[in-house]
Each structure stands twice: as structure tokens, then as C-alpha cells.
Design a protein around this motif. Sequence first.
Motif, PDB file in Angstrom:
ATOM      1  N   GLU A  13     -56.033  96.422  85.510  1.00  0.00           N
ATOM      2  CA  GLU A  13     -56.462  95.307  86.347  1.00  0.00           C
ATOM      3  C   GLU A  13     -55.296  94.557  86.983  1.00  0.00           C
ATOM      4  OE1 GLU A  13     -58.855  92.957  83.717  1.00  0.00           O
ATOM      5  OE2 GLU A  13     -60.461  94.439  83.653  1.00  0.00           O
ATOM      6  N   LEU A  14     -54.073  94.819  86.516  1.00  0.00           N
ATOM      7  CA  LEU A  14     -52.905  94.175  87.116  1.00  0.00           C
ATOM      8  C   LEU A  14     -52.710  94.693  88.538  1.00  0.00           C
ATOM      9  CD1 LEU A  14     -50.415  94.476  84.123  1.00  0.00           C
ATOM     10  CD2 LEU A  14     -51.522  92.386  84.932  1.00  0.00           C
ATOM     11  N   PRO A  15     -52.148  93.895  89.412  1.00  0.00           N
ATOM     12  CA  PRO A  15     -51.899  94.374  90.773  1.00  0.00           C
ATOM     13  C   PRO A  15     -50.838  95.483  90.759  1.00  0.00           C
ATOM     14  CG  PRO A  15     -51.535  91.986  90.589  1.00  0.00           C
ATOM     15  CD  PRO A  15     -51.783  92.502  89.226  1.00  0.00           C
ATOM     16  N   PRO A  16     -51.211  96.697  91.152  1.00  0.00           N
ATOM     17  CA  PRO A  16     -50.265  97.809  91.086  1.00  0.00           C
ATOM     18  C   PRO A  16     -49.040  97.630  91.975  1.00  0.00           C
ATOM     19  CG  PRO A  16     -52.375  98.532  91.981  1.00  0.00           C
ATOM     20  CD  PRO A  16     -52.516  97.105  91.609  1.00  0.00           C
ATOM     21  N   GLU A  17     -49.169  96.836  93.037  1.00  0.00           N
ATOM     22  CA  GLU A  17     -48.007  96.606  93.895  1.00  0.00           C
ATOM     23  C   GLU A  17     -46.961  95.723  93.207  1.00  0.00           C
ATOM     24  OE1 GLU A  17     -51.225  93.681  94.704  1.00  0.00           O
ATOM     25  OE2 GLU A  17     -51.172  95.864  94.720  1.00  0.00           O
ATOM     26  N   GLU A  18     -47.383  94.914  92.244  1.00  0.00           N
ATOM     27  CA  GLU A  18     -46.459  94.076  91.482  1.00  0.00           C
ATOM     28  C   GLU A  18     -45.981  94.760  90.203  1.00  0.00           C
ATOM     29  OE1 GLU A  18     -47.511  89.913  90.851  1.00  0.00           O
ATOM     30  OE2 GLU A  18     -49.043  90.146  92.407  1.00  0.00           O
ATOM     31  N   PHE A  19     -46.818  95.611  89.628  1.00  0.00           N
ATOM     32  CA  PHE A  19     -46.511  96.258  88.352  1.00  0.00           C
ATOM     33  C   PHE A  19     -46.743  97.763  88.457  1.00  0.00           C
ATOM     34  CE2 PHE A  19     -48.128  91.961  87.593  1.00  0.00           C
ATOM     35  CZ  PHE A  19     -47.082  91.401  86.871  1.00  0.00           C
ATOM     36  N   PRO A  20     -46.074  98.447  89.376  1.00  0.00           N
ATOM     37  CA  PRO A  20     -46.392  99.853  89.619  1.00  0.00           C
ATOM     38  C   PRO A  20     -46.172 100.762  88.408  1.00  0.00           C
ATOM     39  CG  PRO A  20     -44.381  99.236  90.767  1.00  0.00           C
ATOM     40  CD  PRO A  20     -44.986  97.982  90.222  1.00  0.00           C
ATOM     41  N   ARG A  21     -45.112 100.573  87.709  1.00  0.00           N
ATOM     42  CA  ARG A  21     -44.829 101.459  86.566  1.00  0.00           C
ATOM     43  C   ARG A  21     -45.747 101.176  85.388  1.00  0.00           C
ATOM     44  NH1 ARG A  21     -38.403 102.745  86.676  1.00  0.00           N
ATOM     45  NH2 ARG A  21     -38.363 103.189  88.897  1.00  0.00           N
ATOM     46  N   LEU A  22     -46.006  99.917  85.135  1.00  0.00           N
ATOM     47  CA  LEU A  22     -46.884  99.568  84.021  1.00  0.00           C
ATOM     48  C   LEU A  22     -48.310 100.029  84.273  1.00  0.00           C
ATOM     49  CD1 LEU A  22     -47.006  98.237  81.257  1.00  0.00           C
ATOM     50  CD2 LEU A  22     -47.420  96.062  82.395  1.00  0.00           C
ATOM     51  N   THR A  23     -48.815  99.802  85.465  1.00  0.00           N
ATOM     52  CA  THR A  23     -50.184 100.242  85.745  1.00  0.00           C
ATOM     53  C   THR A  23     -50.284 101.762  85.726  1.00  0.00           C
ATOM     54  OG1 THR A  23     -49.797 100.040  88.132  1.00  0.00           O
ATOM     55  CG2 THR A  23     -50.880  98.186  87.030  1.00  0.00           C
ATOM     56  N   ALA A  24     -49.230 102.462  86.156  1.00  0.00           N
ATOM     57  CA  ALA A  24     -49.240 103.922  86.116  1.00  0.00           C
ATOM     58  C   ALA A  24     -49.237 104.445  84.676  1.00  0.00           C
ATOM     59  CB  ALA A  24     -48.040 104.482  86.873  1.00  0.00           C
ATOM     60  N   ALA A  25     -48.693 103.657  83.764  1.00  0.00           N
ATOM     61  CA  ALA A  25     -48.616 104.068  82.355  1.00  0.00           C
ATOM     62  C   ALA A  25     -49.777 103.538  81.519  1.00  0.00           C
ATOM     63  CB  ALA A  25     -47.303 103.578  81.751  1.00  0.00           C
ATOM     64  N   SER A  26     -50.767 102.945  82.142  1.00  0.00           N
ATOM     65  CA  SER A  26     -51.834 102.272  81.398  1.00  0.00           C
ATOM     66  C   SER A  26     -52.578 103.183  80.430  1.00  0.00           C
ATOM     67  CB  SER A  26     -52.816 101.603  82.354  1.00  0.00           C
ATOM     68  OG  SER A  26     -53.483 102.573  83.142  1.00  0.00           O
ATOM     69  N   ASP A  27     -52.794 104.436  80.798  1.00  0.00           N
ATOM     70  CA  ASP A  27     -53.520 105.336  79.895  1.00  0.00           C
ATOM     71  C   ASP A  27     -52.765 105.605  78.603  1.00  0.00           C
ATOM     72  OD1 ASP A  27     -55.650 105.516  81.610  1.00  0.00           O
ATOM     73  OD2 ASP A  27     -54.981 107.401  82.526  1.00  0.00           O
ATOM     74  N   ASN A  28     -51.446 105.460  78.633  1.00  0.00           N
ATOM     75  CA  ASN A  28     -50.629 105.710  77.441  1.00  0.00           C
ATOM     76  C   ASN A  28     -50.164 104.425  76.768  1.00  0.00           C
ATOM     77  OD1 ASN A  28     -50.700 108.524  77.793  1.00  0.00           O
ATOM     78  ND2 ASN A  28     -49.096 108.372  79.334  1.00  0.00           N
ATOM     79  N   TYR A  29     -50.657 103.298  77.243  1.00  0.00           N
ATOM     80  CA  TYR A  29     -50.149 102.017  76.760  1.00  0.00           C
ATOM     81  C   TYR A  29     -50.290 101.838  75.249  1.00  0.00           C
ATOM     82  CZ  TYR A  29     -48.933  97.116  76.637  1.00  0.00           C
ATOM     83  OH  TYR A  29     -48.313  95.933  76.357  1.00  0.00           O
ATOM     84  N   ALA A  30     -51.402 102.231  74.697  1.00  0.00           N
ATOM     85  CA  ALA A  30     -51.626 102.030  73.261  1.00  0.00           C
ATOM     86  C   ALA A  30     -50.622 102.804  72.409  1.00  0.00           C
ATOM     87  CB  ALA A  30     -53.052 102.415  72.888  1.00  0.00           C
ATOM     88  N   SER A  31     -50.016 103.848  72.963  1.00  0.00           N
ATOM     89  CA  SER A  31     -49.066 104.641  72.176  1.00  0.00           C
ATOM     90  C   SER A  31     -47.826 103.841  71.797  1.00  0.00           C
ATOM     91  CB  SER A  31     -48.671 105.916  72.927  1.00  0.00           C
ATOM     92  OG  SER A  31     -47.878 105.604  74.054  1.00  0.00           O
ATOM     93  N   HIS A  32     -47.552 102.733  72.490  1.00  0.00           N
ATOM     94  CA  HIS A  32     -46.363 101.958  72.128  1.00  0.00           C
ATOM     95  C   HIS A  32     -46.545 101.213  70.803  1.00  0.00           C
ATOM     96  CE1 HIS A  32     -48.214  98.187  73.486  1.00  0.00           C
ATOM     97  NE2 HIS A  32     -47.166  97.553  73.029  1.00  0.00           N
ATOM     98  N   LEU A  33     -47.743 101.275  70.239  1.00  0.00           N
ATOM     99  CA  LEU A  33     -47.984 100.694  68.913  1.00  0.00           C
ATOM    100  C   LEU A  33     -48.255 101.764  67.861  1.00  0.00           C
ATOM    101  CD1 LEU A  33     -50.220  97.671  69.932  1.00  0.00           C
ATOM    102  CD2 LEU A  33     -47.812  97.643  69.270  1.00  0.00           C
ATOM    103  N   SER A  34     -47.911 103.003  68.160  1.00  0.00           N
ATOM    104  CA  SER A  34     -48.159 104.108  67.241  1.00  0.00           C
ATOM    105  C   SER A  34     -47.056 104.191  66.184  1.00  0.00           C
ATOM    106  CB  SER A  34     -48.211 105.433  68.016  1.00  0.00           C
ATOM    107  OG  SER A  34     -46.925 105.734  68.545  1.00  0.00           O
ATOM    108  N   ASP A  35     -47.319 104.988  65.154  1.00  0.00           N
ATOM    109  CA  ASP A  35     -46.299 105.227  64.134  1.00  0.00           C
ATOM    110  C   ASP A  35     -45.081 105.912  64.754  1.00  0.00           C
ATOM    111  OD1 ASP A  35     -47.972 104.106  62.263  1.00  0.00           O
ATOM    112  OD2 ASP A  35     -48.620 106.010  61.414  1.00  0.00           O
ATOM    113  N   GLN A  36     -45.310 106.787  65.710  1.00  0.00           N
ATOM    114  CA  GLN A  36     -44.207 107.471  66.387  1.00  0.00           C
ATOM    115  C   GLN A  36     -43.346 106.457  67.154  1.00  0.00           C
ATOM    116  OE1 GLN A  36     -45.410 110.453  69.220  1.00  0.00           O
ATOM    117  NE2 GLN A  36     -43.343 111.260  69.426  1.00  0.00           N
ATOM    118  N   ALA A  37     -43.983 105.495  67.784  1.00  0.00           N
ATOM    119  CA  ALA A  37     -43.241 104.452  68.496  1.00  0.00           C
ATOM    120  C   ALA A  37     -42.435 103.603  67.516  1.00  0.00           C
ATOM    121  CB  ALA A  37     -44.188 103.578  69.306  1.00  0.00           C
ATOM    122  N   PHE A  38     -43.010 103.311  66.341  1.00  0.00           N
ATOM    123  CA  PHE A  38     -42.269 102.567  65.321  1.00  0.00           C
ATOM    124  C   PHE A  38     -41.027 103.342  64.907  1.00  0.00           C
ATOM    125  CE2 PHE A  38     -41.156 101.829  60.901  1.00  0.00           C
ATOM    126  CZ  PHE A  38     -40.929 100.466  60.898  1.00  0.00           C
TER     127      PHE A  38
END
Length: 109
Positions: A68-93
Motif C-alpha cells: 500500500e506504500l507509494p511505489p514511487e517513494e518506496f520502490p525497493r521496499l514495495t518490490a520486496a513486499s512478498d518477501n518482507y516477512a522473511s526478515h523475521l525468520s530464523d535464517q534472518a536472525f
Amino acid sequence: MTIQAMESNQTPSALRCSASVSHSRLCTAGFDSNAALNALGALCNYALGFGGAQAGAAPIEMPERIRELPPEEFPRLTAASDNYASHLSDQAFEFGLALLLGGLRSHLG
């Protein structure tokens, strides 16, 4: 030590003992006492902060909220949205912990 404390019902005395052992190991590894305390704090705070983030996360809603973020302001974050939850995974830790430990090792020279 932090993970042990979070997963058990250790008494304050047992936690002090764990902190003492951890501090001693860091000193034996080559840190002076103050640097060992700082390293111990960094490790504990990383583990506690990551655990708190995992516990408070709503991984099902988060990708949608990022989309829902404006992609023109947050292009990389919005492009990574499908993988966002992985930053809280055990592998990320483990990835973050490896970075932290590498930084501590480099401090020793």
C-alpha cells in the motif's frame, strides 16, 4: 545466554552467572573488560530485540501494508513486499548474528 533466558525460567542469580561466564569468555577471547561488556550487551540486545520483533510481528498483514506504500517513494521496499516477512525468520536472525559476530571478531584484529 539471552535465548536461554527467554526459553527458561532462570532465576536472576542464574542469569548473573550466565552473564559472568559470557563476560569471562569474551575476555579470554581478547576483549578488555569494558569491550567485553559492550559486546555482551550488543549480543543480548540483538537477541532480545529480534525475539521481540518476531513476537510482535503480524507477518500475514505486513506484505499487504507494504504494498500500500507509494511505489514511487518506496520502490525497493514495495518490490520486496512478498518477501518482507522473511526478515523475521530464523535464517534472518542467523544472518544478523553472523554479521554481529564478524564485527566483533574484526574488533579483535
